[in-house]
Design an enzyme around this catalytic site. Structure first.
Site, mmCIF file in Angstrom:
data_model
loop_
_atom_site.group_PDB
_atom_site.id
_atom_site.type_symbol
_atom_site.label_atom_id
_atom_site.label_comp_id
_atom_site.label_asym_id
_atom_site.label_seq_id
_atom_site.Cartn_x
_atom_site.Cartn_y
_atom_site.Cartn_z
ATOM 1 N N CYS A 87 0.895 -1.376 -0.155
ATOM 2 C CA CYS A 87 0.207 -0.206 -0.196
ATOM 3 C C CYS A 87 1.019 0.978 -0.109
ATOM 4 C CB CYS A 87 -0.951 -0.302 0.891
ATOM 5 S SG CYS A 87 -2.242 1.633 0.993
ATOM 6 N N ARG A 90 0.005 4.573 2.507
ATOM 7 C CA ARG A 90 -0.010 4.160 4.614
ATOM 8 C C ARG A 90 -0.168 5.594 5.349
ATOM 9 N NH1 ARG A 90 3.627 0.023 4.914
ATOM 10 N NH2 ARG A 90 4.410 -0.594 2.657
ATOM 11 N N TRP A 261 -9.312 5.556 -0.474
ATOM 12 C CA TRP A 261 -9.610 6.402 -1.610
ATOM 13 C C TRP A 261 -9.005 5.819 -2.541
ATOM 14 C CZ3 TRP A 261 -8.768 9.947 2.137
ATOM 15 C CH2 TRP A 261 -6.833 10.255 2.514
ATOM 16 N N GLU A 266 -5.289 3.371 -10.677
ATOM 17 C CA GLU A 266 -5.675 2.292 -10.391
ATOM 18 C C GLU A 266 -7.273 1.483 -11.055
ATOM 19 O OE1 GLU A 266 -5.905 2.896 -5.869
ATOM 20 O OE2 GLU A 266 -6.417 0.558 -6.070
HETATM 21 N N1 ARG Z 1 -6.808 -1.290 -6.727
HETATM 22 C C1 ARG Z 1 -7.866 -1.988 -6.301
HETATM 23 C C2 ARG Z 1 -9.704 -1.330 -7.731
HETATM 24 O O1 ARG Z 1 -8.740 -1.117 -8.399
HETATM 25 C C3 ARG Z 1 -8.331 -1.194 -5.070
HETATM 26 C C4 ARG Z 1 -6.864 -1.767 -4.207
HETATM 27 C C5 ARG Z 1 -7.265 -0.578 -3.344
HETATM 28 N N2 ARG Z 1 -6.797 0.592 -2.910
HETATM 29 C C6 ARG Z 1 -7.087 1.734 -2.551
HETATM 30 N N3 ARG Z 1 -6.660 2.845 -3.241
HETATM 31 N N4 ARG Z 1 -7.308 1.575 -1.442
HETATM 32 O O2 ARG Z 1 -10.065 -1.672 -7.731
#
Ligand code: ARG
Length: 384
Positions: A87, A90, A261, A266
């Site tokens: 992560c 953090r 968030w 991602e």
């Molecule tokens: N990578 C994952 C997704 O696209 C989420 C993982 C957690 N990500 C976060 N920003 N807390 O759904």
């Protein structure tokens, strides 16, 4: 040992033996956790290490497990986040909001609390990192399980020819909930929210539809390309991981959904872009008028930037919290600094921290990290 009436479940045999396969909490693990908590000054005012440890040991001797105090639960969950080597976010570990729902009983009550979690974490876009902790596994009975990877995920419908409508990552899960009786919307789409699959009683998984008002979604538009909105893309505002057991001081909480968030990459550079996910780069490159016949035009890279920009732009326009990979990388290095000043190791996994776009342009790229130790606790464990 004695079994109090409330702890007698059909899973406990008449001679009061514990369920086979379920083990007593190892008191050394409990001690190690209490040690950490007291060393970091996180224990309640006036609490004494020796007193608490003696209590915990006695409770384990009597029942095979022990009950965390609210402060222990909160500290444990926060440190599990702090220990999450993959992560990048953090820096805020200590402000995780804790929802102690260890008493929620039954699949319906658990699903209900997941919905409340989403509402309280979403706040119309001002996203708050939140965890809801349900009952732990005990020698008498396993805790509940949430089988969804995240509370909010999109269905993937696989057709005979192997193609998928929606998110291919969840094609198998979609198949599973359909076999259990889930009915997809009449007009299936690429972004149909899956139901929750909650197993409170072993062997009795139950389905629950999320109320639409608990699922904030952001329609995606691009700041310069008008055609982008016509693709009808969207994504959910809150990533809430629901299948990673939380282990604190020897006690496992199999259902402890938590959210932070999103980071724009991602969604823009993975979920919507990966070939084995929504695979949208060829579509976007085409609309951008790029030559996709040769890799050497770097059409993938150019489309990737515009897609990620669209995600970032849309979340900003909708007032939904989202980090960008440059800022979040710098914040992570501040976190490392802080941890170092606190005299702690900060395990990190380079291959997860470095963003899938412009890696070398971010600060996290240019260094090595303490390797994660799989035995570190408290921790979020990989799903079974
Ligand atoms: N990578 C994952 C997704 O696209 C989420 C993982 C957690 N990500 C976060 N920003 N807390 O759904």
């Amino acid at each position: 040992m004695t079994v109090t009436p409330e702890r007698v479940t059909p899973a406990v045999s008449l001679n009061h033996q514990r369920v086979s396969g379920e083990q007593d909490v190892n008191s050394a693990e409990a001690e190690e956790f209490l040690d950490l908590m007291f060393a970091e000054g996180a224990a309640e005012e006036g609490a004494r290490f020796e007193t608490r440890l003696a209590r915990v040991r006695a409770e384990i001797a009597e029942t095979g497990t022990y009950t965390h105090t609210p402060a222990e639960l909160a500290f444990g969950a926060r440190v599990a986040w702090r220990n999450s080597a993959r992560c990048i976010g953090r820096l805020y570990w200590n402000s995780l909001r804790i929802r102690d729902r260890r008493k929620a009983a039954g699949a319906a009550a658990i699903a209900d609390e997941c919905v409340t979690h989403l509402r309280q974490a979403t706040r119309a876009g001002r996203i708050r990192p939140t965890i809801t902790i349900f009952a732990p596994d005990t020698p008498a009975a396993p805790g509940p399980r949430i089988h969804n990877e995240q509370l909010i995920r999109y269905a993937g419908y696989r057709f005979e020819d192997g193609s998928v409508l929606g998110d291919p990552r969840h094609a198998e899960f979609t198949e599973r909930v359909r076999r259990l009786g889930w009915r997809p919307p009449e007009r299936r789409g690429s972004f149909d929210v899956l139901p929750l699959l909650v197993e409170a009683v072993p062997g009795e998984p139950r389905l629950f539809t999320l109320p639409p008002d608990a699922v904030l979604e952001v329609p995606l538009t691009h700041p310069d390309h008008r055609w982008f909105a016509g693709l009808g893309l969207r994504w959910h505002a809150v990533p809430a991981i629901s299948n990673m057991p939380l282990e604190i001081g020897g006690v496992t909480y199999p259902a402890a959904p938590f959210n932070g968030w999103y980071l724009g990459t991602e969604i823009g550079a993975r979920n919507l872009a990966d070939e084995q996910r929504y695979d949208l780069l060829p579509v976007i490159a085409e609309l951008m008028g790029l030559d996709t016949a040769s890799e050497r035009t770097l059409w993938r890279d150019r489309a990737l930037v515009e897609l990620t920009l669209a995600v970032q732009h849309s979340f900003d326009a909708a007032g939904v919290t989202m980090a960008d990979h440059h800022t979040e990388s710098r914040r992570f290095l501040s976190h490392l600094d802080r941890e170092e000043r606190a005299g702690r190791r900060c395990p990190a996994d380079w291959s997860w921290l470095v963003p899938p776009l412009s890696g070398g342009q971010t600060a996290v790229f240019h260094r090595y990290y303490d390797p994660p130790d799989p035995a570190t606790r408290p921790a979020f464990l990989s799903p079974d």
